[in-house]
Design a protein around this motif. Structure first.
Motif, PDB file in Angstrom:
ATOM      1  N   UNK A 115       9.681   6.374   3.083  1.00  0.00           N
ATOM      2  CA  UNK A 115       8.464   5.617   3.856  1.00  0.00           C
ATOM      3  C   UNK A 115       8.851   4.078   4.402  1.00  0.00           C
ATOM      4  N   UNK A 116      10.163   3.980   4.037  1.00  0.00           N
ATOM      5  CA  UNK A 116      10.453   2.401   4.710  1.00  0.00           C
ATOM      6  C   UNK A 116      10.393   2.480   6.058  1.00  0.00           C
ATOM      7  N   UNK A 117      10.836   3.583   6.902  1.00  0.00           N
ATOM      8  CA  UNK A 117      10.883   3.649   8.236  1.00  0.00           C
ATOM      9  C   UNK A 117       9.399   3.367   8.871  1.00  0.00           C
TER      10      UNK A 117
ATOM     11  N   UNK B 251       0.908  -1.236   0.050  1.00  0.00           N
ATOM     12  CA  UNK B 251      -0.141   0.010   0.272  1.00  0.00           C
ATOM     13  C   UNK B 251       0.765   1.310   0.000  1.00  0.00           C
ATOM     14  N   UNK B 252       2.030   1.258   0.595  1.00  0.00           N
ATOM     15  CA  UNK B 252       2.922   2.395   0.626  1.00  0.00           C
ATOM     16  C   UNK B 252       3.355   2.486  -0.865  1.00  0.00           C
ATOM     17  N   UNK B 253       3.640   1.253  -1.651  1.00  0.00           N
ATOM     18  CA  UNK B 253       4.149   1.562  -2.955  1.00  0.00           C
ATOM     19  C   UNK B 253       3.077   2.304  -3.691  1.00  0.00           C
ATOM     20  N   UNK B 254       1.732   1.815  -3.563  1.00  0.00           N
ATOM     21  CA  UNK B 254       0.633   2.549  -4.323  1.00  0.00           C
ATOM     22  C   UNK B 254       0.672   4.028  -4.015  1.00  0.00           C
ATOM     23  N   UNK B 255       1.040   4.277  -2.601  1.00  0.00           N
ATOM     24  CA  UNK B 255       0.776   5.583  -1.942  1.00  0.00           C
ATOM     25  C   UNK B 255       1.798   6.498  -2.881  1.00  0.00           C
ATOM     26  N   UNK B 256       2.975   5.971  -2.831  1.00  0.00           N
ATOM     27  CA  UNK B 256       4.075   6.843  -3.430  1.00  0.00           C
ATOM     28  C   UNK B 256       3.965   6.662  -4.933  1.00  0.00           C
TER      29      UNK B 256
ATOM     30  N   UNK C 227      10.770   5.808  -6.078  1.00  0.00           N
ATOM     31  CA  UNK C 227      12.193   5.250  -5.444  1.00  0.00           C
ATOM     32  C   UNK C 227      12.633   6.131  -4.314  1.00  0.00           C
ATOM     33  N   UNK C 228      12.689   7.693  -4.575  1.00  0.00           N
ATOM     34  CA  UNK C 228      12.932   8.375  -3.793  1.00  0.00           C
ATOM     35  C   UNK C 228      12.232   8.769  -2.596  1.00  0.00           C
ATOM     36  N   UNK C 229      10.763   8.750  -2.858  1.00  0.00           N
ATOM     37  CA  UNK C 229       9.942   8.795  -1.648  1.00  0.00           C
ATOM     38  C   UNK C 229      10.033   7.477  -0.770  1.00  0.00           C
TER      39      UNK C 229
END
Ligand SMILES: Nc1ncnc2c1ncn2[C@@H]1O[C@H](COP(=O)(O)OP(=O)(O)OP(=O)(O)O)[C@@H](O)[C@H]1O
Ligand SMILES: [Mg+2]
Lengths: 355, 253
Positions: free
Chosen positions: A313-315, A298-303, A307-309
């Motif tokens: 978001x990883x942490x 879902x983070x992938x969708x959001x960003x 890759x920079x974003x």
């Protein structure tokens, strides 16, 4: 007790799947597991294999912590022993035909784990709770330390790890993840079934008795020495089996894969799923492995795949996962198993009342 | 059957037992009485192996068991209940009672994993034995699936007796089996204890505050006061003993 199931004999009364809903649930799950490789993509198979491997280890920790009440923070070390023993023994027993090697190597790896488990369990006769947790933690540090030593590097590969063999079962090479799925699933189901059986007999009851009131257990003739060590042996053996599958599943193993993180993951999965319950580890492993994936997706969708974003978001993913765990612990301190219990209970009473 | 001689036990400065000696005869009900803090529970703990006496011996069937662990004593046929109920509270009544069968069962680890076959046969036989010999006998069939926490105090005491009976003990030790019970529950329990002795021939050692009950059902009585044994004998002998009257009966009257 209010339910519609009158039992005709003790045999019928002692059944585990004692009503239609439970039967349907379990047989449905088994069917799903069998059909899964037919429609799953590679990613789903990979996740399922990871879950199966982790599940076997969590079931082991459940026997010790959930049922016997002995806390361990070092069971990752038994997964390491199982994995490394599988690799080292496979490389040593080259005289054996390839097709029978796993049938010799895996039982040996499991037995070695169990034996080390008994040794690590010895302090449990004197110390309890946090003190025992620290003792097991220390034992796991020693195991990891030994694996990393240069001295043993010719066998273990040391800190850089070692390549693992492909299992060959009587001529059948399991060189795809889909084939490994079959092996892992069968062993995971057998592990769950065996554990369920264990707690229908005197052996399992003795563990629970020690957990609930150790002096009462003694007064009934249960030897604390014998059963605490037996519990350690079983839990270490299951973790060892998990390690053996881990080694077969991945092309290479490294010492760092079996450190404190893994031990904590085992305990976390157990607590979230439900301690001392057959299905607790299943739910727990699901949460511990699937939820982080869902967050990642879902983070992938959001960003939007930026890759920079995603560096930022990883942490956040870890924090969100942590919050979800805390939420579950506050809401359901007895684990997910508690939620499914409620659903099954109201299904049994349906259509008479809500419960 | 059980023989205690010159038992001494102390906790720091407190002398809980000072030279206690008596015999429990096979098939009889022997009572231990004494005021609060007299050392009755301590005596039980020494006999069942939780406390190591500083002096003296405990013999069972003629052999010295003073240094034996509690679980080994259970395997010899000694069972007990606790003054403040020590059931497994998370389990059902049935599971608690099944645990009493532990030493009589054989199932090992590997047949337990398989369950079907020998382990299952043994479990079903245990269930049948418990149902017929214990649950029916103590009239607790209506609560067998209840968790312990749902039961009133009096029934919990009865379940603890049931668990001890599941062991098929030769010596049954009861620490205040009717403490906190009303008159009716007390009468029931006294009847059960007598039935156990008569039907199963079990030898019973009983600690109790309720004087009427002790006088009614015991054939021998041992009286403790401040850790000292001040009298021993039949109910009649004991109730006429001046030391007993002063220390115990006098205080109650
Ligand atoms: N574990 C212990 N540690 C310290 N002192 C103890 C311990 N157990 C018992 N005592 C002391 O030993 C003495 C005898 O206690 P015990 O419990 O045997 O008496 P009792 O006859 O069973 O009394 P009650 O009628 O109240 O049950 C008491 O003074 C008690 O405080
Ligand atoms: Mg007492």
């Amino acid at each position: 007790m209010i339910n519609g199931n009158l039992k005709a004999s003790y045999g019928a009364d002692e059944r585990v799947l004692n009503n239609r809903n439970k039967q349907m649930f379990v047989y449905g799950c088994l069917l799903l597991l069998a059909l899964f490789p037919l429609f799953a993509d590679d990613y789903a198979i990979l996740m399922a294999c990871k879950m199966g491997i982790l599940l076997i280890a969590v079931v082991g920790v459940n026997v010790l912590t959930g049922y016997t009440g002995l806390v361990s923070l070092g069971h990752g070390a038994f997964v390491a022993i199982g994995a490394y023993a599988t690799v080292v023994l496979s490389n040593l027993f080259t005289a054996l035909p390839e097709g029978v090697l796993p049938f010799v190597v895996v039982p040996c790896a499991v037995a070695i784990s169990a034996l080390v488990g008994i040794v690590v369990g010895l302090p449990s006769l004197r110390v309890k709770g946090l003190y025992l947790a620290v003792a097991t933690l220390a034992a796991s540090f020693i195991v990891n330390f030994l694996i990393e030593q240069e001295l043993f590097a010719p066998w273990t590969g040391g800190v850089v790890g070692i390549n693992t063999p492909v299992p060959n079962l009587l001529g059948w090479e399991l060189d795809t993840k889909r084939e490994m799925y079959g092996l892992i699933t069968v062993l995971a189901v057998l592990t769950l079934l065996g554990t369920q059986n264990l707690f229908r007999t005197r052996v399992g009851r003795a563990f629970i008795a020690i957990r609930d009131r150790d002096y009462s257990a003694e007064i009934l003739g249960i030897s604390l020495l014998r059963y605490k060590l037996m519990s350690f042996a079983i839990s270490a053996a299951f973790c060892g089996l998990s390690g053996a599958l881990f080694a077969y599943f991945y092309a290479r193993i490294l010492p760092e894969q079996f450190e404190l993180d893994l031990s904590l993951e085992l305990v976390a999965a157990l607590i979230v799923g439900g301690m001392g319950r057959t299905m607790g580890p299943v739910f727990g492993v699901f949460i511990v492995l699937i939820v982080p994936e869902l967050i990642k997706i879902s983070m992938g969708f959001a960003t939007g795949g930026d890759l920079e974003m995603q560096r930022y978001t990883a942490p956040v993913q870890e924090i969100v996962f942590g919050l979800i765990l805390v939420f579950f612990l506050l809401k359901e301190p007895l684990g997910i198993n508690q939620i499914t219990d409620r659903i099954l209970r109201s299904a049994n009473r349906w259509p008479f009342a809500r419960g | 059957m059980l023989s205690v001689s010159d038992l001494h036990l102390s906790f720091g400065g407190i002398k809980a037992l000072q030279g206690v000696s008596f015999d429990v005869r096979e098939g009889e009900i022997t009572g231990v009485i004494g005021p609060n803090g007299a050392g009755k529970t301590s005596l039980f703990n020494a006999i069942s192996g939780f406390y190591a006496p500083s002096e003296g011996t405990v013999r069972f069937d003629g052999s010295d068991i003073t240094g034996l662990a509690p679980d080994k004593r259970a395997q010899l046929g000694m069972a007990r209940t606790f003054q403040n109920i020590a059931l497994f509270r998370g389990m059902t009544v049935l599971d608690n009672i099944k645990l009493g069968g532990h030493t009589r069962l054989k199932t090992g680890l590997f047949s337990a994993f398989r369950y079907f076959g020998a382990a299952r046969a043994e479990e079903l036989e245990l269930r049948r034995d418990i149902e017929e010999r214990v649950i029916d006998f103590l009239e607790i069939d209506h609560i067998r699936k209840y968790p312990i926490t749902m039961l009133p105090y009096g029934l919990q005491k009865r379940v603890e007796l049931a668990r001890a009976l599941a062991m098929k003990p030769r010596l049954l030790m009861l620490d205040e089996p009717v403490a906190g019970m009303n008159r009716e529950e007390t009468a029931d329990m006294a009847r059960f204890i007598l039935d156990v002795q008569e039907q199963f021939g079990t030898t019973i050692l009983l600690v109790e505050h309720d004087m009427h009950m002790v006088m009614d059902i015991c054939s021998q009585i041992v009286v403790l006061n401040f850790g000292q044994q001040i009298a021993a004998g039949t109910p009649d002998e004991v109730s006429q003993n001046p030391a007993v009257i002063e220390a115990y009966l006098g205080a109650a009257a």
